[in-house]
Design an enzyme around this catalytic site. Structure first.
Site, short mmCIF file in Angstrom:
data_model
loop_
_atom_site.label_atom_id
_atom_site.label_comp_id
_atom_site.label_asym_id
_atom_site.label_seq_id
_atom_site.Cartn_x
_atom_site.Cartn_y
_atom_site.Cartn_z
N VAL A 273 74.12 83.76 -50.85
CA VAL A 273 73.04 84.16 -51.76
C VAL A 273 71.93 84.85 -50.99
O VAL A 273 71.39 84.31 -50.03
CB VAL A 273 72.49 82.94 -52.53
CG1 VAL A 273 71.34 83.37 -53.45
CG2 VAL A 273 73.58 82.27 -53.34
N HIS A 274 71.60 86.05 -51.42
CA HIS A 274 70.47 86.83 -50.90
C HIS A 274 69.87 87.54 -52.10
O HIS A 274 70.33 87.34 -53.24
CB HIS A 274 70.95 87.80 -49.80
CG HIS A 274 72.13 88.61 -50.21
ND1 HIS A 274 72.02 89.83 -50.82
CD2 HIS A 274 73.46 88.34 -50.12
CE1 HIS A 274 73.23 90.29 -51.09
NE2 HIS A 274 74.12 89.41 -50.68
#
Length: 159
Positions: A16-17
């Site tokens: 997740v970014h």
């Protein structure tokens, strides 16, 4: 057992970014990001860092691959799920565990020793290729698409 509302499964070795936590969730209308990764499931610091880039109103869960397969069918109807995994082998493990995945978005797979680059942001080794071929043999569409407004490219054309 009910069928979970899985909107998309994404392979991204960064997990997740911002692109996942905001752009993809917004485009899909997802309200839950389920990170299926054995390491991240046991790393609260990594979880906190990932939670920092998730849009307001979107929940996160960090499960091992086996726990994901075990609990995914207990998801509530209101949960619109974006599953994020690190590798195609992880996704295949989920599918073999009964997770009803219909399509895979490949966002980023870093280059490393033993891998060859097949796209700007995707490098694969023999294990990755075998996993993608098995997923496609099971009728699961796999495409490379970094962001939602990009046209996807079937990975089978690049292997």
């Amino acid at each position: 057992m009910s069928t979970p509302n899985i909107l998309l499964t994404r392979i991204d070795n960064r997990l997740v970014h911002g692109q996942v936590g905001v752009t993809w969730t917004g485009s899909l209308g997802a309200n839950l990001i389920l990170v299926a990764n054995d390491e991240a499931a046991g790393d609260p610091v990594q979880q906190q860092l990932m939670d920092m880039v998730v849009a307001e109103g979107v929940q996160t869960r960090y499960f091992t691959l086996s726990k994901t397969a075990e609990v995914i069918h207990k998801a509530a109807e209101r949960q619109k799920i974006l599953i994020v995994c690190k590798t195609p082998r992880d996704v295949l493990t989920l599918v073999e565990g009964g997770v009803p995945i219909k399509q895979i978005n490949v966002g980023n797979m870093h280059f490393a020793d033993g891998k060859r680059q097949i796209h700007k942001t995707v490098s694969v080794d023999e294990d990755d290729i075998a996993a993608f071929r098995e997923l496609e043999a099971r009728g699961i569409h796999c495409e490379i698409r970094r962001v939602p407004d990009e046209v996807g490219e079937p990975i089978s054309r690049l292997l």
